[in-house]
Write a protein that holds these residues in place. Structure first.
Motif, PDB file in Angstrom:
ATOM      1  N   LEU A  64       0.610  -1.351   0.087  1.00 33.62           N
ATOM      2  CA  LEU A  64      -0.304   0.015  -0.452  1.00 33.62           C
ATOM      3  C   LEU A  64       1.119   1.228  -0.097  1.00 33.62           C
ATOM      4  CD1 LEU A  64      -2.273  -1.475   3.025  1.00 33.62           C
ATOM      5  CD2 LEU A  64      -2.523  -2.116   0.672  1.00 33.62           C
ATOM      6  N   TYR A  65       0.797   2.267  -1.087  1.00 36.69           N
ATOM      7  CA  TYR A  65       1.667   2.953  -0.802  1.00 36.69           C
ATOM      8  C   TYR A  65       1.350   4.596  -1.472  1.00 36.69           C
ATOM      9  CZ  TYR A  65       2.814   1.828  -6.515  1.00 36.69           C
ATOM     10  OH  TYR A  65       2.139   1.252  -6.643  1.00 36.69           O
ATOM     11  N   PRO A  66       1.808   5.985  -1.085  1.00 34.92           N
ATOM     12  CA  PRO A  66       0.765   6.546  -1.892  1.00 34.92           C
ATOM     13  C   PRO A  66       0.929   7.151  -3.622  1.00 34.92           C
ATOM     14  CG  PRO A  66       2.400   7.017  -0.045  1.00 34.92           C
ATOM     15  CD  PRO A  66       2.387   5.607  -0.216  1.00 34.92           C
ATOM     16  N   ALA A  67      -0.071   7.364  -4.154  1.00 30.56           N
ATOM     17  CA  ALA A  67      -0.200   7.543  -5.674  1.00 30.56           C
ATOM     18  C   ALA A  67       0.035   8.872  -5.703  1.00 30.56           C
ATOM     19  CB  ALA A  67      -1.681   7.424  -6.109  1.00 30.56           C
ATOM     20  N   ALA A  68       0.382   9.699  -7.000  1.00 28.37           N
ATOM     21  CA  ALA A  68       0.867  10.902  -7.878  1.00 28.37           C
ATOM     22  C   ALA A  68      -0.406  11.811  -6.904  1.00 28.37           C
ATOM     23  CB  ALA A  68       0.518  10.461  -8.836  1.00 28.37           C
ATOM     24  N   GLN A  69      -1.526  11.262  -6.815  1.00 28.62           N
ATOM     25  CA  GLN A  69      -2.856  12.285  -6.663  1.00 28.62           C
ATOM     26  C   GLN A  69      -2.709  12.400  -4.623  1.00 28.62           C
ATOM     27  OE1 GLN A  69      -5.821  11.686  -9.444  1.00 28.62           O
ATOM     28  NE2 GLN A  69      -8.028  13.951  -7.883  1.00 28.62           N
ATOM     29  N   ALA A  70      -2.912  13.557  -4.467  1.00 28.43           N
ATOM     30  CA  ALA A  70      -3.059  14.241  -3.506  1.00 28.43           C
ATOM     31  C   ALA A  70      -4.980  13.254  -2.336  1.00 28.43           C
ATOM     32  CB  ALA A  70      -3.358  14.905  -3.079  1.00 28.43           C
ATOM     33  N   GLY A  71      -4.743  12.378  -1.297  1.00 23.16           N
ATOM     34  CA  GLY A  71      -5.841  11.971  -1.009  1.00 23.16           C
ATOM     35  C   GLY A  71      -5.745  10.277  -1.324  1.00 23.16           C
ATOM     36  N   HIS A  72      -4.817   9.958  -2.468  1.00 21.76           N
ATOM     37  CA  HIS A  72      -4.702   8.346  -3.001  1.00 21.76           C
ATOM     38  C   HIS A  72      -4.008   8.074  -2.742  1.00 21.76           C
ATOM     39  CE1 HIS A  72      -7.952   9.308  -7.110  1.00 21.76           C
ATOM     40  NE2 HIS A  72      -7.424  10.515  -6.265  1.00 21.76           N
ATOM     41  N   TRP A  73      -4.081   6.622  -2.751  1.00 24.73           N
ATOM     42  CA  TRP A  73      -3.303   5.737  -2.494  1.00 24.73           C
ATOM     43  C   TRP A  73      -3.779   4.332  -3.506  1.00 24.73           C
ATOM     44  CZ3 TRP A  73      -0.427   3.771   2.225  1.00 24.73           C
ATOM     45  CH2 TRP A  73       0.238   5.039   3.429  1.00 24.73           C
ATOM     46  N   HIS A  74      -2.612   3.877  -3.474  1.00 20.51           N
ATOM     47  CA  HIS A  74      -2.677   2.208  -4.528  1.00 20.51           C
ATOM     48  C   HIS A  74      -2.238   1.278  -4.478  1.00 20.51           C
ATOM     49  CE1 HIS A  74      -2.320   0.671  -8.423  1.00 20.51           C
ATOM     50  NE2 HIS A  74      -1.077   0.166  -7.722  1.00 20.51           N
ATOM     51  N   ILE A  75      -3.055   0.054  -3.935  1.00 17.34           N
ATOM     52  CA  ILE A  75      -2.714  -1.268  -3.789  1.00 17.34           C
ATOM     53  C   ILE A  75      -1.913  -2.422  -4.773  1.00 17.34           C
ATOM     54  CG2 ILE A  75      -4.119  -3.304  -2.664  1.00 17.34           C
ATOM     55  CD1 ILE A  75      -6.760  -1.851  -2.120  1.00 17.34           C
ATOM     56  N   GLY A  76      -1.147  -2.526  -4.601  1.00 20.61           N
ATOM     57  CA  GLY A  76      -0.150  -2.918  -5.679  1.00 20.61           C
ATOM     58  C   GLY A  76      -0.028  -4.738  -4.842  1.00 20.61           C
ATOM     59  N   ARG A  77       1.034  -5.338  -6.061  1.00 21.44           N
ATOM     60  CA  ARG A  77       1.739  -6.449  -5.790  1.00 21.44           C
ATOM     61  C   ARG A  77       0.707  -7.489  -5.296  1.00 21.44           C
ATOM     62  NH1 ARG A  77       4.736  -4.055  -8.993  1.00 21.44           N
ATOM     63  NH2 ARG A  77       6.588  -3.403  -9.038  1.00 21.44           N
ATOM     64  N   VAL A  78      -0.216  -7.209  -5.389  1.00 16.59           N
ATOM     65  CA  VAL A  78      -1.057  -8.281  -4.552  1.00 16.59           C
ATOM     66  C   VAL A  78      -1.013  -9.810  -5.403  1.00 16.59           C
ATOM     67  CG1 VAL A  78      -3.837  -8.519  -4.363  1.00 16.59           C
ATOM     68  CG2 VAL A  78      -2.656  -7.135  -4.486  1.00 16.59           C
ATOM     69  N   LEU A  79      -0.493 -10.358  -4.045  1.00 12.77           N
ATOM     70  CA  LEU A  79      -1.080 -12.362  -4.291  1.00 12.77           C
ATOM     71  C   LEU A  79      -1.149 -12.770  -3.415  1.00 12.77           C
ATOM     72  CD1 LEU A  79       1.965 -13.507  -3.215  1.00 12.77           C
ATOM     73  CD2 LEU A  79       3.070 -11.756  -4.123  1.00 12.77           C
ATOM     74  N   VAL A  80      -1.476 -14.472  -3.446  1.00 13.81           N
ATOM     75  CA  VAL A  80      -1.466 -15.341  -3.111  1.00 13.81           C
ATOM     76  C   VAL A  80      -0.880 -16.619  -3.496  1.00 13.81           C
ATOM     77  CG1 VAL A  80      -3.112 -17.285  -1.903  1.00 13.81           C
ATOM     78  CG2 VAL A  80      -3.754 -14.756  -1.973  1.00 13.81           C
ATOM     79  N   ASN A  81       0.585 -17.002  -3.000  1.00 16.72           N
ATOM     80  CA  ASN A  81       1.479 -18.298  -2.980  1.00 16.72           C
ATOM     81  C   ASN A  81       0.796 -19.328  -2.984  1.00 16.72           C
ATOM     82  OD1 ASN A  81       2.959 -20.326  -2.761  1.00 16.72           O
ATOM     83  ND2 ASN A  81       4.338 -19.110  -1.687  1.00 16.72           N
ATOM     84  N   GLU A  82       1.022 -20.077  -4.433  1.00 13.88           N
ATOM     85  CA  GLU A  82       0.532 -21.033  -5.212  1.00 13.88           C
ATOM     86  C   GLU A  82      -0.228 -22.347  -4.050  1.00 13.88           C
ATOM     87  OE1 GLU A  82       0.718 -23.491  -9.265  1.00 13.88           O
ATOM     88  OE2 GLU A  82       2.689 -22.939  -8.286  1.00 13.88           O
ATOM     89  N   ARG A  83       1.003 -22.601  -3.629  1.00 11.38           N
ATOM     90  CA  ARG A  83       0.137 -23.653  -2.479  1.00 11.38           C
ATOM     91  C   ARG A  83      -0.826 -23.109  -1.300  1.00 11.38           C
ATOM     92  NH1 ARG A  83       5.678 -24.166   1.078  1.00 11.38           N
ATOM     93  NH2 ARG A  83       5.429 -22.764   2.532  1.00 11.38           N
ATOM     94  N   ASP A  84      -0.464 -22.147  -1.241  1.00 12.65           N
ATOM     95  CA  ASP A  84      -1.865 -21.449  -0.394  1.00 12.65           C
ATOM     96  C   ASP A  84      -3.384 -20.418  -0.845  1.00 12.65           C
ATOM     97  OD1 ASP A  84      -0.008 -21.593   2.186  1.00 12.65           O
ATOM     98  OD2 ASP A  84       1.154 -20.459   1.246  1.00 12.65           O
ATOM     99  N   ARG A  85      -3.859 -21.061  -1.847  1.00 10.70           N
ATOM    100  CA  ARG A  85      -4.749 -20.521  -2.972  1.00 10.70           C
ATOM    101  C   ARG A  85      -6.149 -21.279  -2.190  1.00 10.70           C
ATOM    102  NH1 ARG A  85      -1.327 -18.987  -8.217  1.00 10.70           N
ATOM    103  NH2 ARG A  85      -0.254 -17.623  -8.197  1.00 10.70           N
TER     104      ARG A  85
END
Length: 150
Positions: A64-85
């Motif tokens: 989770l990190y701040p986006a370029a626009q004020a008040g916006h944040w970004h969720i990225g690199r969302v993953l579930v490990n293959e063996r834990d799906r």
């Protein structure tokens, strides 16, 4: 037992950082056969949120990190490990991320570049598609946004 962890970059131990980078590389580079700059400067300002197994491996992760626009944040690199799906970890992880983000008074909007096959999953949390799908290093994505009502 699975533990939910939420740390800034400078709070991560070297072993935690290794496990995060290994999980991200395993999923986004190896499994999805996508050569791209997996490690970037956003890691330095991100909150890293993940479920860790008893052995320390990353079961599910996002940043989770701040986006370029004020008040916006970004969720990225969302993953579930293959063996834990297929255990509901993606839903639990995203809900935990949204809960943390909503508690931050300066955050009003969450942006995500979702892989297109996951747009229904994100829509189930209230995300709405914006614009047209696009190719990101050979993987189709869709920009989506969620506005918090406070």
């Amino acid at each position: 037992m699975t533990e939910l962890l939420n740390k800034a970059f400078d709070e991560l131990t070297t072993v935690e950082l290794f496990e995060i980078y290994r999980a991200r590389t395993d999923v986004f580079v190896v499994e999805q056969n996508c050569a791209y700059p997996e490690v970037d400067a956003d890691d330095l300002v991100a909150k890293h949120l993940w479920f860790a197994g008893e052995d320390g491996h990353v079961r599910a992760y996002c940043r989770l990190y701040p986006a370029a626009q004020a008040g916006h944040w970004h969720i990225g690199r969302v993953l579930v490990n293959e063996r834990d799906r297929k255990q509901g970890l993606a839903r639990k992880l995203l809900q935990a991320a949204l809960n943390w983000l909503q508690q931050q008074s300066e955050i009003d909007v969450i942006d995500i570049a979702a892989q297109t096959y996951l747009t229904r999953f994100y829509a189930s949390f209230g995300f709405q598609a914006i614009g047209e799908p696009f190719d990101d290093f050979g993987v189709m994505h869709q920009n989506m946004t969620l506005t918090f009502v406070k």
